[in-house]
Design an enzyme around this catalytic site. Structure first.
Site, short mmCIF file in Angstrom:
data_model
loop_
_atom_site.label_atom_id
_atom_site.label_comp_id
_atom_site.label_asym_id
_atom_site.label_seq_id
_atom_site.Cartn_x
_atom_site.Cartn_y
_atom_site.Cartn_z
N ASP A 9 -7.09 -5.71 -0.20
CA ASP A 9 -7.56 -4.31 -0.14
C ASP A 9 -8.79 -4.11 -1.02
O ASP A 9 -9.41 -3.04 -1.00
CB ASP A 9 -6.46 -3.33 -0.57
CG ASP A 9 -5.58 -2.92 0.61
OD1 ASP A 9 -5.83 -3.40 1.72
OD2 ASP A 9 -4.64 -2.13 0.40
N GLU A 49 1.27 -4.72 2.09
CA GLU A 49 -0.05 -4.75 2.75
C GLU A 49 0.06 -5.19 4.20
O GLU A 49 0.41 -4.41 5.03
CB GLU A 49 -1.04 -5.61 1.97
CG GLU A 49 -2.48 -5.08 1.99
CD GLU A 49 -3.11 -4.88 3.35
OE1 GLU A 49 -3.28 -3.71 3.76
OE2 GLU A 49 -3.48 -5.87 4.00
N THR A 74 3.71 -1.63 6.02
CA THR A 74 3.84 -0.47 5.12
C THR A 74 4.90 0.51 5.63
O THR A 74 5.26 0.50 6.81
CB THR A 74 2.47 0.24 4.93
OG1 THR A 74 1.50 -0.73 4.55
CG2 THR A 74 2.50 1.34 3.93
O1 DON Z 1 -2.85 0.46 0.41
C1 DON Z 1 -3.36 0.43 1.51
O2 DON Z 1 -4.18 1.25 1.88
C2 DON Z 1 -2.93 -0.64 2.50
N1 DON Z 1 -2.50 -1.80 1.80
C3 DON Z 1 -1.84 -0.10 3.38
C4 DON Z 1 -1.49 -1.08 4.45
C5 DON Z 1 -0.90 -0.46 5.63
O3 DON Z 1 -0.65 0.70 5.68
C6 DON Z 1 -0.68 -1.38 6.75
N2 DON Z 1 -0.22 -0.67 7.85
N3 DON Z 1 0.16 -0.09 8.62
#
Ligand code: DON
Length: 583
Positions: free
Chosen positions: A443, A423, A403
Site C-alpha cells: 500500500d 491487504e 478486507t
Molecule cells: O488499506 C487499504 O486501503 C487496503 N489495504 C485495503 C485492501 C482492500 O480493501 C482489498 N479489498 N477489497
C-alpha cells in the site's frame, strides 16, 4: 443455512442467504474468475437492542453471543474478528491490521484506533525498486516476505478492549477456538478465491488445509478444521497478545518472512516487540445537519469527508439516485478528492499532512466550483489547501477483493466501526500456524520520488502505508449516534462509503437499500459504474457529457447499522456473504 433459523428469538433478518444455493452455483461453475454475480439480495435487519453486521454468518453469530452475555461492542467486535480470521481467511486476521472507530455512549466520546501495520526498521524507500532500478511488478512485490508489515491487529484490539471491554479477554476467543477445532463449512466465496489462487497451494501447510491431494480446492461445504490456529488462539486468549509479539510464534513469523525462498523480507523480532497501536481524536466534519466522524490519515476517512464537503453545495435531495446527474456530481467530487489524496496523504508522523486545510469547508467549496453541471472535468489537479507542503505521490494502490468491515451497536448504544485487512486476497500468501501474514507494505508507493519530489506515501522504516479504509460513525443534530458504516474495496472503499452516506443522509434510503444501491464514482480516472446493474444504462448519457466510463464489478463489502425510531436497522452487502442480525 441461515443463522436466523438457529436463533428464533433474534429479530433476525438476513438474507435470503443460502449456503446450499451457493454450493450448487460454485460446484457447477468451479472456474468462475470472481464473484460479481454472487450477488444475493439481503433484507433489512431490524432490532430494538443491539445489532451486528459483518462478512460471515458465523462471525455475526459469535458477536451476538457476546452481546447476549452482556458484552460491549468492542467485546463483540473482537469475537467477530477472530471468527472472520478463520472463516474468511483471505481477508483479515491477526497477521494484518485494522482501523477502529469507537463510540462510548455514556462518555459521549468517540475515539479513532489505529492498528495499521508498520514497515520493519530495515525497510528502505527503495523496498519495491527492482535490480533494474524500476518499480517491481505489483504481484511480484506482493508475494513473499518483502510486503509483510508488522501486524497491528492484536495490539489495537488489546488497547480498545482495555478501555471499553466488559467481558474477559479470553472469553472473546471461545467461538473461534470452537470453530477451529470442530470445523466449519468452506464458503463459496473462499472456494472461488482458492480456485483462482496460484501461489498458496505451493505452501505445504496451506495446501493440506485448503486443497485436496490432487491439488484442487476443497469443495464448498467441506468441513475445515484448523487445530494449529486453534492452538495459537488458545495461547493468545490465555497469555494475551504478548504470545504473538514475542516468543516462539514471533520467531516462526520472522523465520517465514526472512526465509522466504524467492522474496524475503526484513521483519525482525524487535519489529514485532516494538509495535505500538495508536489512538486519538477522530476526524470529524459536518455534512448538512449531521456530524461525520472517521479515522484520520493514514486511514482513508479524510477523502470521504472531502467528497461530502464538495457535494454539500448541491441540493442532492432533488437529484434522483441512479440518474446521470447523480453519477456526474458524485464522480466529479471523487475526482477532486482523490487528486488531493494522491498529493498529500500518507502516515501523518512522517508526512506533513494539511488535514485542517483539506477538510476546511471554504476550501472544499472553492474546489466544488470546479464541478460544472453539464460537462465532466475529466481529470482533476490537486488543490492547494492551507499549510500545504506540495509533494507528489503515485497512485499505485491496486484493487483486490479482500478486507472486511464489522459494524456493531451494543445493548447500551456503544458502537464499533472496524475495517480490517491483510491487504490482498490471502495477503503475502505466507501461512504460519494456520493464519496468513499481510502484504500491507504494497500500500506504499512503489517509487519514493517523483519529478525530484518526495512521495508522501513513500516507504520509510517504522512508517505506516496509506490506507483507504474508512470506518465511519455519523451523529445527528441532537448528537445521537445515527449511522455505523464501512467497507472493503481497496482504493474504492472511499467511494463505497461516501455513496452509502449520500444514499442514507440525502436520499433517505434505509441502510440495506443504500448498501445495495449500485456502486459508482471516480478515483480521478474514468467514471466507474457497477457491472450488471441498472446504472449501466447511463453509459451513453455520461459519455455525452465527457465522462470516460468504465464498467467494473465494484465488489464492495459494506456493512452498516442505522438508528430508527424504535432501535436499529442493519444492512449487509449483497455482493458478499455477510449478514446483519440483532435483537
Ligand atoms: O488499506 C487499504 O486501503 C487496503 N489495504 C485495503 C485492501 C482492500 O480493501 C482489498 N479489498 N477489497
Amino acid at each position: 443455512m441461515s443463522r436466523c433459523s438457529l436463533r428464533p428469538t433474534a429479530v433476525c433478518v438476513v438474507a435470503a442467504l443460502s449456503f446450499g444455493v451457493f454450493a450448487q452455483r460454485a460446484q457447477t461453475e468451479p472456474t468462475a474468475p470472481e464473484l460479481p454475480s454472487g450477488r444475493h439480495e439481503k433484507k433489512l435487519a431490524i432490532a430494538t437492542k443491539y445489532m451486528v453486521a459483518a462478512a460471515h454468518p458465523l462471525a455475526v453469530e459469535a458477536g451476538l453471543k457476546m452481546l447476549q452475555r452482556g458484552g460491549s461492542a468492542i467485546d463483540a467486535a473482537i469475537a467477530v474478528q477472530m471468527v472472520l480470521n478463520l472463516v474468511e481467511p483471505q481477508a483479515s486476521g491477526i497477521g494484518g491490521g485494522a482501523f477502529i472507530m469507537h463510540f462510548d455512549v455514556k462518555q459521549k466520546s468517540t475515539v479513532a484506533y489505529n492498528g495499521r501495520e508498520t514497515a520493519p526498521m530495515a525497510a528502505t524507500p527503495n523496498l519495491f525498486i527492482g535490480y533494474d532500478g524500476k518499480p517491481m511488478r505489483f504481484q511480484d512485490a506482493v508475494v513473499g516476505g518483502r510486503s509483510v508489515g508488522v501486524p497491528g491487529l492484536l495490539r489495537v484490539v488489546e488497547m480498545a478492549h482495555a478501555r471499553h471491554g466488559r467481558l474477559p479477554w479470553a472469553s472473546l476467543f471461545e467461538p473461534a477456538i470452537a470453530l477451529a477445532e470442530n470445523g466449519f463449512a468452506l464458503s463459496p466465496r473462499l472456494q472461488i478465491h482458492l480456485v483462482n489462487e496460484k501461489i498458496l497451494p505451493k505452501d505445504a501447510e496451506a495446501r493440506t488445509y485448503f486443497y485436496l491431494p490432487d491439488g484442487t480446492p476443497k469443495p464448498v461445504g467441506a468441513i475445515l478444521k484448523n487445530p494449529a490456529f486453534a492452538a495459537v488462539l488458545r495461547r493468545i486468549a490465555k497469555e494475551g497478545p504478548d504470545a504473538f509479539y514475542a516468543g516462539t510464534l514471533a520467531k516462526e513469523m520472522v523465520a517465514a518472512v526472512r526465509g522466504h525462498a524467492t522474496n524475503p523480507g526484513s521483519l525482525t523480532e524487535d519489529d514485532l516487540l516494538n509495535y505500538r497501536a495508536r489512538s486519538g481524536a477522530p476526524l470529524c466534519a459536518s455534512y448538512r445537519s449531521y456530524r461525520v466522524c472517521t479515522v484520520p490519515p493514514p486511514g482513508g476517512g479524510l477523502t470521504v469527508l472531502q467528497i461530502l464537503k464538495t457535494l454539500e453545495r448541491f441540493d442532492l435531495k432533488a437529484v434522483r439516485p441512479g440518474s446521470t446527474e447523480a453519477v456526474h456530481l458524485f464522480a466529479e467530487a471523487g475526482r477532486l478528492a482523490y487528486a488531493d489524496r494522491e498529493r498529500y496523504l500518507g502516515d501523518d508522523r512522517f508526512t506533513p499532512i494539511p488535514t485542517a486545510g483539506l477538510t476546511d469547508a471554504a476550501y472544499n467549496r472553492r474546489r466544488s466550483e470546479l464541478i460544472r453541471p453539464g460537462i465532466s472535468m475529466g481529470r482533476a489537479d490537486a488543490g492547494v489547501p492551507e499549510n500545504a507542503k506540495v509533494e507528489m505521490a503515485d497512485g499505485d494502490t491496486m484493487e483486490f477483493p479482500s478486507t472486511s468491515h464489522i459494524s456493531i451497536v451494543d445493548g447500551d448504544g456503544n458502537a464499533v466501526s472496524m475495517t480490517t485487512t491483510i491487504e490482498s486476497v490471502f495477503g503475502s500468501k505466507i501461512f504460519v500456524r494456520g493464519f496468513l501474514l499481510n502484504n500491507e507494505l504494497t500500500d506504499f508507493s512503489m517509487t519514493p520520488f517523483n519529478n525530484g519530489l518526495t512521495v508522501a506515501n513513500a516507504v520509510y522504516p517504522g512508517k505506516q502505508p496509506r490506507s483507504a479504509m474508512s470506518p465511519t460513525l455519523v451523529f445527528d443534530d441532537a448528537d445521537r449516534l445515527h449511522l455505523v458504516i464501512g467497507s472493503p474495496g481497496g482504493p474504492l472503499i472511499i467511494n463505497y462509503v461516501a455513496k452509502t452516506l449520500v444514499a442514507t443522509l440525502d436520499w433517505g434510503m434505509d441502510i440495506q437499500s443504500a448498501i445495495s444501491l449500485p456502486n459508482f464514482g471516480s478515483r480521478n480516472g474514468p467514471t466507474e459504474i457497477e457491472k450488471g446493474t441498472s446504472i449501466e444504462n447511463l453509459i451513453g448519457s455520461l459519455k455525452s457529457i465527457g465522462h470516460e466510463v468504465r464498467v467494473n464489478d465494484l465488489t464492495s463489502g459494506l456493512h452498516g447499522i442505522m438508528r430508527t425510531s424504535t432501535g436499529w436497522q442493519g444492512g449487509a452487502d449483497p455482493r458478499r456473504e455477510g449478514i446483519a442480525s440483532g435483537k
